[in-house]
Write an enzyme that holds these catalytic residues in place. Structure first.
Site, short mmCIF file in Angstrom:
data_model
loop_
_atom_site.label_atom_id
_atom_site.label_comp_id
_atom_site.label_asym_id
_atom_site.label_seq_id
_atom_site.Cartn_x
_atom_site.Cartn_y
_atom_site.Cartn_z
N HIS B 26 -20.78 41.75 4.56
CA HIS B 26 -20.59 43.28 5.88
C HIS B 26 -21.64 44.43 5.01
O HIS B 26 -21.41 45.13 4.62
CB HIS B 26 -19.54 43.42 6.07
CG HIS B 26 -18.18 42.65 7.10
ND1 HIS B 26 -17.69 41.84 4.96
CD2 HIS B 26 -17.51 42.03 7.37
CE1 HIS B 26 -17.23 40.88 5.64
NE2 HIS B 26 -17.02 40.46 6.77
N PRO B 116 -7.00 43.77 5.18
CA PRO B 116 -6.50 43.79 6.72
C PRO B 116 -6.72 45.64 6.63
O PRO B 116 -6.07 45.95 6.52
CB PRO B 116 -4.96 43.89 6.19
CG PRO B 116 -4.91 42.80 5.14
CD PRO B 116 -6.63 43.21 3.81
N ASP B 156 -13.93 52.18 12.26
CA ASP B 156 -12.49 52.21 13.03
C ASP B 156 -11.52 51.35 13.98
O ASP B 156 -10.65 51.58 14.11
CB ASP B 156 -13.97 51.99 15.13
CG ASP B 156 -14.78 52.67 15.22
OD1 ASP B 156 -14.99 53.57 15.32
OD2 ASP B 156 -16.40 52.00 15.33
N GLY B 157 -11.62 49.89 13.36
CA GLY B 157 -10.41 49.15 13.10
C GLY B 157 -10.17 49.57 12.90
O GLY B 157 -8.42 49.73 13.27
N ASN B 186 -19.18 54.50 13.80
CA ASN B 186 -20.32 53.90 13.94
C ASN B 186 -20.64 53.59 15.82
O ASN B 186 -21.58 52.70 16.09
CB ASN B 186 -21.28 53.09 13.15
CG ASN B 186 -19.63 52.00 13.01
OD1 ASN B 186 -19.33 51.14 13.74
ND2 ASN B 186 -19.67 51.50 11.68
N HIS B 262 -22.51 44.14 11.37
CA HIS B 262 -21.42 43.81 10.72
C HIS B 262 -20.68 43.42 9.79
O HIS B 262 -20.70 43.68 8.78
CB HIS B 262 -19.83 43.83 11.68
CG HIS B 262 -18.46 44.28 11.14
ND1 HIS B 262 -18.23 45.07 10.80
CD2 HIS B 262 -17.80 42.55 11.30
CE1 HIS B 262 -16.34 44.56 10.57
NE2 HIS B 262 -17.02 42.93 10.84
N SER B 383 23.38 52.58 7.41
CA SER B 383 22.84 51.61 7.75
C SER B 383 22.96 50.70 6.67
O SER B 383 23.21 49.98 6.65
CB SER B 383 22.15 50.52 9.16
OG SER B 383 22.81 51.36 9.96
N GLU B 410 8.27 50.52 10.19
CA GLU B 410 8.58 49.82 8.85
C GLU B 410 7.16 49.26 8.07
O GLU B 410 6.92 49.30 7.10
CB GLU B 410 9.29 48.53 9.65
CG GLU B 410 10.36 48.49 10.28
CD GLU B 410 10.57 49.34 11.63
OE1 GLU B 410 9.29 49.38 12.55
OE2 GLU B 410 11.49 49.36 11.94
N PHE B 436 13.64 43.11 10.30
CA PHE B 436 12.27 43.96 11.02
C PHE B 436 11.02 44.23 9.58
O PHE B 436 10.23 44.33 9.31
CB PHE B 436 12.41 45.69 11.01
CG PHE B 436 13.59 45.79 12.33
CD1 PHE B 436 12.82 44.60 13.70
CD2 PHE B 436 14.17 46.43 12.43
CE1 PHE B 436 13.92 44.60 14.63
CE2 PHE B 436 15.16 47.11 13.95
CZ PHE B 436 14.60 45.80 14.70
N HIS B 460 21.95 43.75 6.56
CA HIS B 460 21.67 42.83 8.24
C HIS B 460 21.42 41.81 8.47
O HIS B 460 20.26 40.63 8.90
CB HIS B 460 21.64 43.76 9.29
CG HIS B 460 22.42 45.19 9.28
ND1 HIS B 460 22.28 45.79 8.24
CD2 HIS B 460 23.32 45.57 10.02
CE1 HIS B 460 23.37 46.91 8.47
NE2 HIS B 460 23.59 46.50 9.37
N ASP B 468 24.83 42.86 17.80
CA ASP B 468 23.20 43.42 18.21
C ASP B 468 22.45 42.11 18.68
O ASP B 468 21.51 42.64 19.13
CB ASP B 468 22.33 43.91 16.83
CG ASP B 468 22.98 45.31 16.89
OD1 ASP B 468 23.91 46.16 18.00
OD2 ASP B 468 22.33 45.80 16.07
N HIS B 472 18.29 41.34 16.42
CA HIS B 472 18.36 41.61 15.30
C HIS B 472 18.84 40.81 14.15
O HIS B 472 19.40 41.34 13.10
CB HIS B 472 19.47 42.73 15.86
CG HIS B 472 18.37 43.93 16.47
ND1 HIS B 472 18.19 43.72 17.85
CD2 HIS B 472 18.83 45.37 15.92
CE1 HIS B 472 17.65 45.31 17.39
NE2 HIS B 472 18.23 45.90 16.56
#
Lengths: 663, 663
Positions: B26, B116, B156-157, B186, B262, B383, B410, B436, B460, B468, B472
């Site tokens: 890149h 990432p 930007d990403g 850019n 890029h 919790s 999270e 989650f 949980h 829930d 959940h």
């Protein structure tokens, strides 16, 4: 007390009663946000309780899904089918319409399953995009047949979540003026004051996105709320945020303004105090006086009239534009899957191609077959090969564009795709690198839970990514997706299998489909066929099919390897069958006979080869078989070097096969 | 051309040469952002190439990790160990220090693995929090022994990604004034102009977070960049964003300002044109003139002096505050795992307890044993039972608080936890509901890839969530985590196993640990023991241990069920062993002998019971065994109702066991 106030309090009381009876639930939001919800549903939202499927209804999504008791109270009071007082009494009980969080497809009037914070409002963005696109496709002068708002009600939690940021930033960019977000701002989260973790200037943030922003200082002031909604509607350039300052647990002296109001029943005593505060002492549990019911009914009747007027217009429209009527039916009916039998769909050039490129060719066939196909990529369209040529990009200037620039926003993209489908009328897909399905996961799960037949184009599916290295090389993602209930995960090996995967995605009515595709070229395989529809099939039969020594299973890029190894093993006198497994999920639902045919029990020597986690394969190879897969992360090097390093060579497959055969 | 300009161009040329030789990479960001990176590294960042582990160095994270060639060029020019010109020549090749994206632990001078998008800048927030916390713990008047900046360079990403939003919103709330984000703006993304998907006013957004925001209109103007960095440092109240307007692919006439700059090599011809444009025609590939090397060396020497001065101060500090010296060593050395042998750590009340509550008790023992334990929850501390009592909450007013309010974020929480560890000196954990973990996944993966011994408290953990409902209730999350390489996933059954899990997390040096814990009470089991350290062990032996009819395997809340079923089956004359499997990952690395001891090959009748996906268990039950697990999503109802509905009853386990035994 005027009737509006009573109507608001009915929602509060019914919500508190539901939660108290269940001894479980979240009273905080229903008590605080009841006025805003009431004002919206009663005086600003077009919805016909008698026909929740009216295509031009305004959409409402309770993004703060834990406030479900409020939504059920609304549905009950407005007389939505099935939402009887008995259902409210069975809040959060098995088999009832009132689950802990609202569930699409389970409860009439629920537009989207919500609960994971941020998901609902992001899905709403997709709905608003769908509305805008369909309006541009179908509306004609004097015939606004698609012309409705999308409302989302969020709390602090939703707005802290990254997915909501992503979606709402895109909403601003796309100028989705008919998206109206109502923010129940009560300054309280589970851990205490919101300010401990969330001090940003939310109004300024949304202005930076390009939203109209209004603040209603008193969330009990329904007149101001109503004005704000009308101002939001009047803005034809920008989506809107209405910040309603409320008190969590309003009306319950022991709980108001406290974190404990959020997620626990108020308690018998506190419910009594609430009834006292709201002037509701004379009614029994779950009792609402008939004048309030009458009031709601009157509103429901007005809304039924609205649909009647729309229907009348729509009939004139159909008469005037018969070609649009036909198109409308194509968009809103079931997809004509006979088209998939066209020879052109299944024909291909017999040259090596990456399955991502194959998928790109197929998408460009499908776009003409299904004009409601819409989709795009999280800023990787040139790599994912997802652009529908000549169809333009959806933008404020071009609402009819069928390609979508989602930006680098994988999670929001996936939630928006849910919204595009949920709106009705569209068949959406979205795309990114397979490794970034990690970012999509929470929203793929919601698609699977809701049963939405959307499609995911996930390219660069293994260490075949090569030089970009381990951050970009999927390993465990196949296992991750294959364990999501109600998701079909395809990893096709060539054109025919890729076409099967896309055909399956098109035919699907209630299951999302993931297409896991290579970056690198693969040959067109002799023996691949539409049997791939069954998820696994004999691609290359053993020399002695009555007496099979070994079965080699593989998917995608490793099927070629399995075939090459078979050739070597057959040379040495072994009878080896190659089974291609493009979709385990579909294989699982085949008959026992078919499964036994493909994987006869007497063959205990089984080897699976796949450039991903080994876990998914043990179900098929058993304790006596083996799996060649990835047990570590990848590395940065040319793909060929990596396949060799990690054991994806004919030699290694042959060797591992012999180890099994020797046992 | 002045020496600074030459020094900048050296970075550009080396980057372009790396990418061209690899024919992969890149070039866009390195060409555009080289001036900002140079100015920062040369004139504003404290870093000693001779000692990349200097604890008080400024941290630099290339959040736009695809620009790795720029980072490697910097490391080379400044003389970081190992980063020879040969390594640059082997960019993106197997076994070299120059992988496609920067990898922590692989390349000296790389502070975090990035690639990432959004991850790096979020991790940087964690580093800045660590600096601020450690400063409050260790600094004394005249002794700023912890006093450095954290710089992140994003594109930007990164800023479109939700995780970055989450982290930076928290950074504003927490007033992390020593965090400085440099935004390489850019206007180009892979799909074209950034404005197609990202039109928000980024400056206004960051102001809304509470950031100081500066704009450098010409990204080639290193003087302005330098001033902006100094202004950012001077702000003692707010974190800073410096927006540098740059041109992607600067210097390459055919590529500048284009999306194609890029992610593709420039091409031989274009590299020639670049050399011409930059006045670099006389040098060979990978050649940099000695005056430029000398210039970089001079700067490196100045930085070595900075560390020397710090070291001198630190020595005086140690003399003056011997108790702080001791504490420093505790924080910065290996954790003393002998403390885990204390009886108090292993003792518990013999009453039924949820493992989340057990974990809460253990955390409150560990907080005193390890004063650098730090962590918190994504707004679910009450919790998740993660609060360290009496330790306060980290805030602008209380930098020494060891509990963290992460807010409902999270993914950022998980990235921040990576940053807390990467900084050095702290042992961090974070927490949310197990379902989650979907939102955490991309950042857990990075922790595993980097080998960070952080801990995740995931409560949980099944349909035991109950009311829930399915949004959940985790189902596939155990499989998802178990397939991540280098992650230990514990699902303990009682106090002893939970303590084993935490002890393992404390002892771990290069593997993250997930603790998957119940909401509901579980009994303290007879037979549970520290054998759990081996991942799986015989918890309840068969009546005839030489002749076992059936093995029942289970984890967590289902171990009790396995025991109850065993009792019933033994009554009917079967010899049944119960194996508790708290951690498959650790069982996998035991000796063959131990595995054979626990799961003797002769026992083909095997049944696994776990309230999650069945996939992980087939490796152990084989083709002749069976798994009782979840093959669909859960539902909303009291937990007891759900366990019964989904077959988690003694009766069903007995029945399934008999079906196997009858085969």
């Amino acid at each position: 007390m005027n009737i509006n106030q009573k109507a608001v309090n009915a929602l509060r009381i019914l919500s508190a009663d539901q939660i108290q009876k269940a001894n479980s639930g979240h009273p905080g939001l229903p008590l605080g946000a009841a006025p805003a919800a009431y004002e919206l549903w009663a005086n600003h939202m077009n919805h016909n309780p008698k026909n929740p499927n009216w295509s031009n209804r305004d959409r409402f999504i309770l993004s703060a899904g834990h406030g479900s008791a409020l939504l059920y109270s609304l549905l009950h009071m407005f007389g939505y089918e099935g939402m009887t007082i008995d259902e409210l009494k069975n809040f959060r009980q098995f088999g009832h319409l009132t689950p802990g969080h609202p569930e699409y497809g389970h409860t009439i009037g629920v537009e989207s399953t919500t609960g994971p914070l941020g998901a609902g409002v992001s899905t709403a963005v997709g709905m608003a995009m769908a509305e805008s696109h369909l309006a541009s496709v179908f509306n004609r002068d004097g015939y606004p047949v698609v012309d409705h708002y999308t409302f989302a009600m969020t709390g602090d939690g939703c707005l802290m979540e990254g997915v909501a940021y992503e979606a709402l930033s895109l909403a601003g960019t796309l100028k989705l003026d008919k998206l109206i977000v109502m923010y129940d701002s009560n300054d309280i989260t589970i851990e205490g004051d919101t300010s401990t973790a969330f001090k940003e200037d939310v109004a300024a943030r949304f202005k930076a996105f390009g939203f109209q922003v209004q603040i209603v200082e008193d969330g009990n002031d329904i007149e101001s709320i109503g004005k704000a909604i009308e101002n939001a509607k009047a803005d034809k350039e920008r989506p809107s945020l209405i910040i309603c300052r409320t008190q969590i647990g309003y009306g319950c002296p022991a709980k108001v303004g406290k974190a404990s109001a959020h997620g626990e029943p108020l308690g018998e005593e506190n419910v009594k105090e609430l009834r006292k505060f709201l002037g509701w002492e004379n009614e029994n549990e779950f009792e609402v006086s008939s004048d309030i019911y009458s009031h709601y009914k009157k509103i429901a009747d007005i809304n039924a009239d609205k649909e009647a007027r729309w229907t009348e217009m729509f009939e004139r429209y159909c008469n005037e534009f018969p070609e649009l009527k036909e198109k409308w039916n194509l968009f809103h009916g079931e997809l004509d899957t006979n088209k998939l039998e066209d020879e052109a769909f299944w024909s291909y050039e017999t040259k090596a191609m990456a399955t991502r490129a194959t998928s790109g060719d197929i998408i460009n066939k499908l776009k003409d077959m299904y004009q409601n196909l819409i989709g795009g990529s999280a800023d990787l369209a040139p790599s994912n090969k997802t652009e529908m040529k000549g169809e333009g990009f959806f933008s404020p200037e071009n609402r009819s564009g069928r390609n979508i620039h989602f930006g680098v926003r994988e999670m929001a993209m996936t939630a928006i795709t849910n919204g595009l489908y949920l709106h009705g009328g569209l068949k959406p897909f979205c795309a990114t690198f397979f490794v970034f399905s990690d970012f999509m996961k929470p929203m793929i799960r919601l698609a699977a839970l809701m049963g939405l037949p959307v499609a995911y184009v996930l390219t660069h599916d293994s260490i075949g990514v090569g030089e970009d290295g381990p951050t970009h090389e999927p390993v465990e993602q196949l296992a991750m997706l294959r364990t999501i209930p109600n998701l079909n995960v395809f990893r096709p090996a060539d054109y025919t299998e890729t076409a099967v995967a896309w055909a399956s995605a098109i035919k699907s009515k209630s299951t999302p489909t993931a297409l896991v595709l290579t970056r690198q070229n693969l040959p067109q395989l002799e023996g691949s066929s539409r049997e791939a529809e069954k998820g696994a099939y004999v691609l290359s039969e053993a020399s002695n099919k009555e007496n099979i020594d070994l079965i080699i299973m593989a998917s995608g890029s490793e099927v070629e390897l399995a075939i090459n190894a078979k050739v070597e093993l057959e040379k040495e006198g072994y009878s080896v069958r190659v089974v291609s497994v493009p979709c385990m999920d579909l294989f699982e639902i085949q008959s026992c006979e078919y499964k036994e045919f493909v994987l006869p029990s007497y063959v205990k020597s089984r080897l699976a080869v796949e450039a991903g986690s080994t876990m998914p394969w043990f179900k098929y190879v058993g304790l006596e078989g083996d799996v060649i897969g990835m047990t570590s992360f990848g590395a940065s090097a040319p793909a060929g070097v990596l396949f060799k390093h990690f054991g994806f060579t004919t030699e290694n497959v042959v060797e591992k096969a012999k180890n099994i055969l020797k046992k």
